[in-house]
Design an enzyme around this catalytic site. Structure first.
Site, short mmCIF file in Angstrom:
data_model
loop_
_atom_site.label_atom_id
_atom_site.label_comp_id
_atom_site.label_asym_id
_atom_site.label_seq_id
_atom_site.Cartn_x
_atom_site.Cartn_y
_atom_site.Cartn_z
N GLY A 1 0.85 -1.19 0.00
CA GLY A 1 0.00 0.00 0.00
C GLY A 1 0.88 1.23 0.00
O GLY A 1 2.11 1.12 -0.01
N CYS B 1 4.65 -6.46 2.41
CA CYS B 1 4.94 -5.07 2.74
C CYS B 1 3.83 -4.47 3.61
O CYS B 1 3.67 -4.87 4.75
CB CYS B 1 5.18 -4.28 1.45
SG CYS B 1 6.00 -2.71 1.77
N TYR B 2 3.02 -3.56 3.07
CA TYR B 2 1.91 -3.01 3.86
C TYR B 2 1.04 -4.14 4.42
O TYR B 2 0.58 -4.08 5.57
CB TYR B 2 1.06 -2.09 2.98
CG TYR B 2 -0.08 -1.41 3.71
CD1 TYR B 2 0.12 -0.20 4.35
CD2 TYR B 2 -1.35 -1.99 3.74
CE1 TYR B 2 -0.92 0.43 5.02
CE2 TYR B 2 -2.40 -1.36 4.41
CZ TYR B 2 -2.17 -0.15 5.04
OH TYR B 2 -3.20 0.46 5.71
N HIS C 1 9.21 -7.17 -1.43
CA HIS C 1 8.29 -7.45 -2.54
C HIS C 1 8.75 -8.65 -3.36
O HIS C 1 9.65 -8.52 -4.20
CB HIS C 1 8.19 -6.22 -3.45
CG HIS C 1 7.41 -5.11 -2.83
ND1 HIS C 1 6.04 -5.07 -2.88
CD2 HIS C 1 7.81 -4.04 -2.11
CE1 HIS C 1 5.61 -3.99 -2.22
NE2 HIS C 1 6.66 -3.37 -1.74
N GLU D 1 7.23 -9.96 -5.74
CA GLU D 1 6.68 -9.89 -7.11
C GLU D 1 7.56 -9.12 -8.09
O GLU D 1 7.35 -9.17 -9.29
CB GLU D 1 5.27 -9.28 -7.08
CG GLU D 1 5.18 -7.80 -6.70
CD GLU D 1 5.18 -7.53 -5.20
OE1 GLU D 1 5.64 -8.41 -4.44
OE2 GLU D 1 4.76 -6.44 -4.79
N SER E 1 -13.25 -3.96 -34.11
CA SER E 1 -12.46 -2.81 -34.51
C SER E 1 -11.18 -3.21 -35.23
O SER E 1 -10.52 -2.39 -35.85
CB SER E 1 -12.09 -1.99 -33.28
OG SER E 1 -11.14 -2.70 -32.51
N GLY E 2 -10.82 -4.49 -35.10
CA GLY E 2 -9.53 -4.92 -35.66
C GLY E 2 -8.44 -4.89 -34.61
O GLY E 2 -7.34 -5.38 -34.84
N GLY E 3 -8.73 -4.32 -33.45
CA GLY E 3 -7.78 -4.33 -32.34
C GLY E 3 -7.77 -5.72 -31.69
O GLY E 3 -8.67 -6.52 -31.92
N VAL E 4 -6.75 -5.95 -30.87
CA VAL E 4 -6.59 -7.30 -30.32
C VAL E 4 -7.75 -7.70 -29.39
O VAL E 4 -8.27 -8.81 -29.49
CB VAL E 4 -5.20 -7.49 -29.65
CG1 VAL E 4 -4.91 -6.43 -28.63
CG2 VAL E 4 -5.07 -8.86 -29.02
N ASP E 5 -8.21 -6.79 -28.54
CA ASP E 5 -9.21 -7.20 -27.55
C ASP E 5 -10.55 -7.58 -28.19
O ASP E 5 -11.09 -8.64 -27.91
CB ASP E 5 -9.45 -6.07 -26.52
CG ASP E 5 -8.16 -5.69 -25.80
OD1 ASP E 5 -7.23 -6.52 -25.77
OD2 ASP E 5 -8.08 -4.56 -25.30
N SER E 6 -11.04 -6.71 -29.06
CA SER E 6 -12.34 -7.05 -29.66
C SER E 6 -12.21 -8.26 -30.59
O SER E 6 -13.14 -9.07 -30.70
CB SER E 6 -12.96 -5.85 -30.38
OG SER E 6 -12.26 -5.55 -31.57
N LYS F 1 -3.52 -7.91 -20.67
CA LYS F 1 -3.29 -7.83 -22.12
C LYS F 1 -2.42 -8.99 -22.65
O LYS F 1 -2.71 -9.56 -23.69
CB LYS F 1 -2.60 -6.50 -22.41
CG LYS F 1 -2.61 -6.11 -23.85
CD LYS F 1 -3.88 -5.38 -24.18
CE LYS F 1 -3.84 -4.78 -25.57
NZ LYS F 1 -5.07 -4.00 -25.81
#
Ligand code: XMP
Length: 511
Positions: A55, A82-83, A169, A171, A224-229, A367
């Site tokens: 945090g 940590c926090y 940490h 990570e 849209s041609g984008g990766v997500d859609s 992503k």
């Protein structure tokens, strides 16, 4: 696949999403929940482990984020980071001292006592340690498991209850054995099987979609041609076939060949129903006379909704709308402890009063996970690894008023830039690369003739999330090739410049 889940309680630390990604890399599914979550909500999810994140506050501040202390009675293993460690110490009766400086450094810790968390790591571990608050006395039942030169209680554990906590940490990359520590916690302590893979995700998502969408129901997706859609649409199509209709609104502001490529991929390769709406003329006429960036965005946003609704109405009754929402969109809008403030660009977004129910198959993926799903579904590389592209498209890359001529110049120059970047094998190293057509003409010379023609600006940035960015250090010979080709091959351009500003103070786009 078993339905395993680790829950990360987010106290607003900068690395919370990184914890989630590390855990998922170990093939354990996890979700991030805000610290305001109730214990009943956590119980309903039946997690096999809890992680208390870092945090930015001090546990001694009056407004310090905290979680309901009933979490310690759930009987599940808990890892405080940590926090999260300081909170665990405070909540369970230890003593935490507020520190004056809050700095991070890489340091060596000496493991003090045998315990599952540090199994197999040796006697000394290198860690990324925060000098914020520190635990000076662990709670009753806890032993000190690691100590550093300035941090006598750098880690603590109550193995009987399966409570572990680390001041550092695990990570981040600066803790080289961090993944092993998380692995020990997840597999040795919490008993996860670690069977959350891309294939398992696809299988369970297909089942979920089939269970939700009825035999006679219709689903629509804005492509849209984008990766997500694209990934969302292919997944849904795999689940329910022709009950999905995609609408691809081509506003005439796309890159060279993009519309053709999108149509070919989805109709020919995947055999999907895609309505290609060629609305370029409509958009261009609406944009006539508009020179100001926000005005252009507004016009395009409103027009997009109008065209989409008109096309959707032709399909008849629609029950569901597929959206390519990804996990960071959800976390950023739902975590009160978070420090990231993102203004969501919603151009190309749809109004909230649309009467569809939503299907968001990627809403819990990062992503890079979306890209892996895309690859597993055999979506072509040009789509899976495509750089982000703004909803208003080239309209915000032709500065000022847009004309068809300017769009054509920009498209050609941009295609050369992208082609050269790909040829040089640099495309995946760059977050976004594109050309801009500023409203500038300058003097040049061609043969024995004076020219008065446009300037093209090259923009290429590295970034993790688009929030901050740095300009990409191109090898000079790549810049030279791009520049030479643009001035030689694109009519009406006689000068190429390269944008060398970071974000902030600039933005990635020029408008
Ligand atoms: P900026 O230019 O604000 O961009 O640094 C950050 C990221 O957002 C994209 N961007 C947009 N995306 N509609 C979008 O869908 C927009 O109006 C818009 N403006 C910027 C930009 O390409 C970058 O990835």
């Amino acid at each position: 696949m078993t339905k395993e889940l680790a829950v990360i309680i987010d106290f607003g630390g900068p690395y919370t999403q990184l914890i989630a990604r590390r855990i998922r890399e170990l093939k354990v599914y996890c979700e991030i929940l805000p610290y305001t979550v109730s214990v009943t909500q956590i119980q309903n999810l039946q997690p096999q482990a809890l992680i208390l994140s870092g945090g930015v506050k001090s546990v001694s501040e009056p407004e310090a984020p905290a979680v309901d202390t009933a979490v310690y009675q759930l009987g599940v293993p808990i890892l405080g980071i940590c926090y999260g460690m300081q909170l665990m110490a405070r909540d369970l009766g230890g003593v935490v001292k507020a520190a004056e400086r809050r700095e991070y450094e890489q340091t060596q810790l000496v493991v003090q006592a045998e315990n599952d968390l540090f199994a197999g790591l040796g006697k000394e571990i290198t860690v990324w340690l925060g000098h914020g608050d520190v635990v000076v006395q662990p709670p009753p039942g806890f032993t000190i498991t690691a100590a550093g030169p300035e941090t006598p209680v750098a880690a603590m554990a109550d193995s009987a209850q399966r409570f572990y906590a680390v001041q550092f940490h695990p990570e981040v990359e600066n803790t080289p054995q961090g993944s092993e520590i998380l692995e020990n916690f997840l597999f040795k302590t919490a008993g996860f099987a670690g069977d959350w893979t891309t294939e398992a995700f696809i299988d369970s998502t297909l089942q979920d979609i089939r269970a939700v969408v009825g035999e006679n129901e219709q689903v629509v997706c804005g492509l849209s041609g984008g990766v997500d859609s694209s990934v969302a649409a292919v997944l849904v199509h795999k689940a329910i076939g022709d009950r999905l209709t995609c609408i691809f609104v081509d506003h005439g502001l796309l890159r060279k060949d993009e519309a053709r490529q999108v149509m070919e991929t989805f109709t020919k390769k995947f055999n999907m129903k895609v309505i290609h709406v060629d609305a370029a003329a409509e958009f261009l006429s609406k944009l006539q006379g508009a020179a100001e960036p926000e005005q252009k965005r507004k016009i395009i946003g409103a027009e997009f909704i109008r065209v989409f609704e008109r096309e959707a109405a032709k399909i008849g009754k629609i029950d569901y709308l597929v959206q390519g929402t990804v996990y960071p969109d959800i976390i950023e809008s739902g975590t009160p402890g978070g420090t990231v403030i993102k203004s969501h660009h919603n151009v190309g977004g749809l109004p909230e009063d649309l009467k569809f129910k939503l299907i968001e198959p990627l809403s819990h993926l990062f992503k890079d996970e979306v890209r892996r799903v895309g690859e597993a579904l055999h979506i072509p590389e040009e789509i899976v690894w495509r750089h982000p592209f703004p909803g208003p498209g080239l309209a915000i890359r032709v500065l000022g008023e847009i004309t068809e001529d300017k769009l054509a110049i920009l498209r050609e120059a941009d295609a050369i830039m992208v082609e050269e970047i790909k040829k040089a094998g640099l495309y995946r190293k760059i977050w976004q690369a594109f050309c801009v057509l500023p409203n500038i003409r300058s003097v040049g010379v061609l043969g024995d003739k004076r020219t008065y023609a446009y300037t093209i600006a090259l923009r290429a940035v590295t970034s993790h999330d688009g929030m901050t960015a740095d300009w990409y250090r191109f090898p000079h010979e790549v810049l030279a090739r791009i520049s030479n080709r643009i001035v030689n091959e694109v009519p009406h351009v006689n000068r190429v410049v390269f944008d060398i500003t970071a974000k902030p103070p600039s933005t990635i786009e020029w408008e």
